[in-house]
Motif scaffolding. Structure first.
Motif, PDB file in Angstrom:
ATOM      1  N   PRO A  73       7.364 -17.146   6.734  1.00 61.20           N
ATOM      2  CA  PRO A  73       7.696 -15.917   6.008  1.00 61.20           C
ATOM      3  C   PRO A  73       6.427 -15.147   5.620  1.00 61.20           C
ATOM      4  O   PRO A  73       5.421 -15.748   5.246  1.00 61.20           O
ATOM      5  N   VAL A  74       6.496 -13.833   5.739  1.00 65.19           N
ATOM      6  CA  VAL A  74       5.360 -12.981   5.428  1.00 65.19           C
ATOM      7  C   VAL A  74       5.785 -11.925   4.407  1.00 65.19           C
ATOM      8  O   VAL A  74       6.786 -11.229   4.601  1.00 65.19           O
ATOM      9  N   ALA A  75       5.042 -11.819   3.322  1.00 71.99           N
ATOM     10  CA  ALA A  75       5.205 -10.730   2.356  1.00 71.99           C
ATOM     11  C   ALA A  75       3.922  -9.915   2.369  1.00 71.99           C
ATOM     12  O   ALA A  75       2.856 -10.419   2.732  1.00 71.99           O
ATOM     13  N   ALA A  76       4.020  -8.655   1.981  1.00 69.26           N
ATOM     14  CA  ALA A  76       2.834  -7.798   1.967  1.00 69.26           C
ATOM     15  C   ALA A  76       2.894  -6.868   0.772  1.00 69.26           C
ATOM     16  O   ALA A  76       3.960  -6.647   0.185  1.00 69.26           O
ATOM     17  N   VAL A 106       9.847  -3.927  -3.193  1.00 67.91           N
ATOM     18  CA  VAL A 106       9.900  -4.399  -4.581  1.00 67.91           C
ATOM     19  C   VAL A 106       8.756  -3.739  -5.346  1.00 67.91           C
ATOM     20  O   VAL A 106       7.608  -3.767  -4.888  1.00 67.91           O
ATOM     21  N   VAL A 107       9.048  -3.156  -6.507  1.00 72.85           N
ATOM     22  CA  VAL A 107       8.029  -2.491  -7.318  1.00 72.85           C
ATOM     23  C   VAL A 107       7.451  -3.483  -8.329  1.00 72.85           C
ATOM     24  O   VAL A 107       8.165  -3.958  -9.219  1.00 72.85           O
ATOM     25  N   ILE A 108       6.170  -3.797  -8.170  1.00 75.21           N
ATOM     26  CA  ILE A 108       5.464  -4.684  -9.103  1.00 75.21           C
ATOM     27  C   ILE A 108       4.079  -4.084  -9.347  1.00 75.21           C
ATOM     28  O   ILE A 108       3.188  -4.204  -8.494  1.00 75.21           O
ATOM     29  N   LEU A 153       8.188  -6.342   0.726  1.00 81.59           N
ATOM     30  CA  LEU A 153       7.067  -5.408   0.661  1.00 81.59           C
ATOM     31  C   LEU A 153       6.893  -4.987  -0.789  1.00 81.59           C
ATOM     32  O   LEU A 153       7.765  -4.334  -1.371  1.00 81.59           O
ATOM     33  N   VAL A 154       5.777  -5.362  -1.386  1.00 79.05           N
ATOM     34  CA  VAL A 154       5.486  -5.075  -2.789  1.00 79.05           C
ATOM     35  C   VAL A 154       4.689  -3.781  -2.887  1.00 79.05           C
ATOM     36  O   VAL A 154       3.669  -3.621  -2.208  1.00 79.05           O
ATOM     37  N   VAL A 155       5.142  -2.856  -3.716  1.00 81.89           N
ATOM     38  CA  VAL A 155       4.408  -1.620  -4.001  1.00 81.89           C
ATOM     39  C   VAL A 155       4.255  -1.499  -5.513  1.00 81.89           C
ATOM     40  O   VAL A 155       5.059  -2.043  -6.270  1.00 81.89           O
TER      41      VAL A 155
END
Length: 380
Positions: free
Chosen positions: A117-120, A172-174, A149-151
């Protein structure tokens, strides 16, 4: 769980994206996970947070770098050692930096071939970005391979979807974390002279330092008592000093350079002024609010989601001189209420903030691993 972290933008230094992945790494190490990471190459040698991660048990993977004939530093985008480790880890977390890095062949291959799994996270999505048709489809395809995808800002997600002409349902907003040494409101400065601070990398094309100096060069502003501090470092320090002299403001402006102690900064400044041309959710705004300082900002990124004009700061409708001038004038006439506004800014931010963004990202990575197909093997 075995986590591999890659800062894709190979050469710059330390910024909001670094704060987020480093906070995630600290949270992972505290939870007993294994962490490998490859940071940017920083010509200025900002090593303290990297040394901290190594001391906590993380493994720093090398990145080959070199200097060209013009004394510019370059570095490989995806180190071979990291790619090998990533294929045997449980999850890969990639700090992309900006949308243009998604188009890098090495990064595309890493995401496609990872087998885990890859998150960015993409920390800045420019309002003016527009991709040619073929590249837009390629970016949509690569981002579609991500588990998350974190923004840092709601506006970032909206802008990204407009650029791609497609929904980003796994966004996802973080927001990035603020400095860990900040504990809350800082005592109001004793100085009777209104003192403004622009806390930002010295990159006028993004942060708008030049725009601020232009507005403050008006004869009306020259007749008023005020002081201005540019807090930060960057390649435009000489230009900004020359511009201040050109506008007759050399005696009003101090270029302080980089400052690590934000409590000390806000003990001497009454208000943050950040006239940016583009942003996501600036750490400088969140830190100023937490220190109980009002903020004067342009309506870019999520600035106006936290700052309400006339309540806890001031919002310029755009990055044009007349819009900033109008906001600054409102601030000047309301300056006797700045201290109260600062307290409201603190209350707004503390009600809105995620106090542990790294743990929030870690929970996301743990969830991705828990729902991923089982496999054998692991990083050694």
């Amino acid at each position: 769980m075995k986590i591999v972290i890659l800062a894709v933008e190979a050469v710059v230094g330390w910024g909001g994206s670094e704060e987020l992945w480093a906070d995630t790494a600290r949270a992972a190490l505290a939870a007993g996970h294994e962490v490998w990471f490859t940071p940017r190459v920083d010509p200025r040698g900002y090593e303290a947070p990297l040394d901290e991660l190594v001391a906590l048990g993380a493994t720093k993977l090398p990145r080959r770098s070199w200097t060209d004939a013009d004394d510019r530093v370059h570095a490989e985008m995806v180190p071979a050692e990291l790619a090998a480790i990533a294929s045997r880890a449980d999850v890969l977390f990639v700090s992309i930096g900006s949308l243009r890095h998604v188009l890098d062949d090495a990064l595309t291959s890493l995401i496609q071939d990872a087998g885990v799994p890859v998150a960015a996270t993409i920390q800045l999505t420019s309002e003016t970005d527009m991709l040619p048709d073929a590249l837009r489809e390629r970016v949509r395809r690569v981002l579609g391979l991500l588990g998350a995808l974190v923004v840092p800002a709601h506006r970032s997600l909206t802008t990204l979807q407009r650029i791609l002409a497609a929904r980003v349902d796994h966004g996802v907003v973080i927001p990035s974390p603020i400095r860990r040494d900040l504990t809350g409101p800082v005592a109001w400065p004793d100085s009777a002279v209104p003192t403004l601070a622009c806390v930002a990398r010295l990159s006028p094309i993004q942060k708008g330092h030049d725009l601020l100096l232009e507005v403050l060069s008006d004869p009306l502003w020259k007749s008023r008592p005020w002081a201005l501090n540019f807090v930060g470092r960057g390649r435009s320090d000489r230009y900004l000093a020359e511009l201040a002299a050109f506008y007759g403001l050399a005696d009003r402006l101090t270029l302080t350079g980089f400052q690590s102690d934000m409590r000390a900064v806000w003990s001497q400044n009454h208000m943050l002024v950040l006239p940016s041309r583009e942003e996501s959710m600036p750490i400088a705004i969140m830190e100023a609010m937490f220190c109980a300082r009002p903020c004067l900002v342009t309506d870019v990124g999520d600035n106006a989601r936290l700052i309400t004009d006339g309540v806890n700061g001031y919002v310029a409708e755009g990055d044009r001189p007349h819009a900033l001038a109008a906001a600054l004038d409102r601030a000047w006439h309301g300056r006797h209420g700045w201290k109260t506004m600062g307290q409201r800014a603190f209350e707004t931010y503390t009600a809105d903030r995620d106090p542990t963004p790294g743990k929030t990202v870690l929970s996301l990575l743990e969830s991705m691993c828990a729902t991923a197909p089982s496999r054998t093997g692991g990083a050694e």
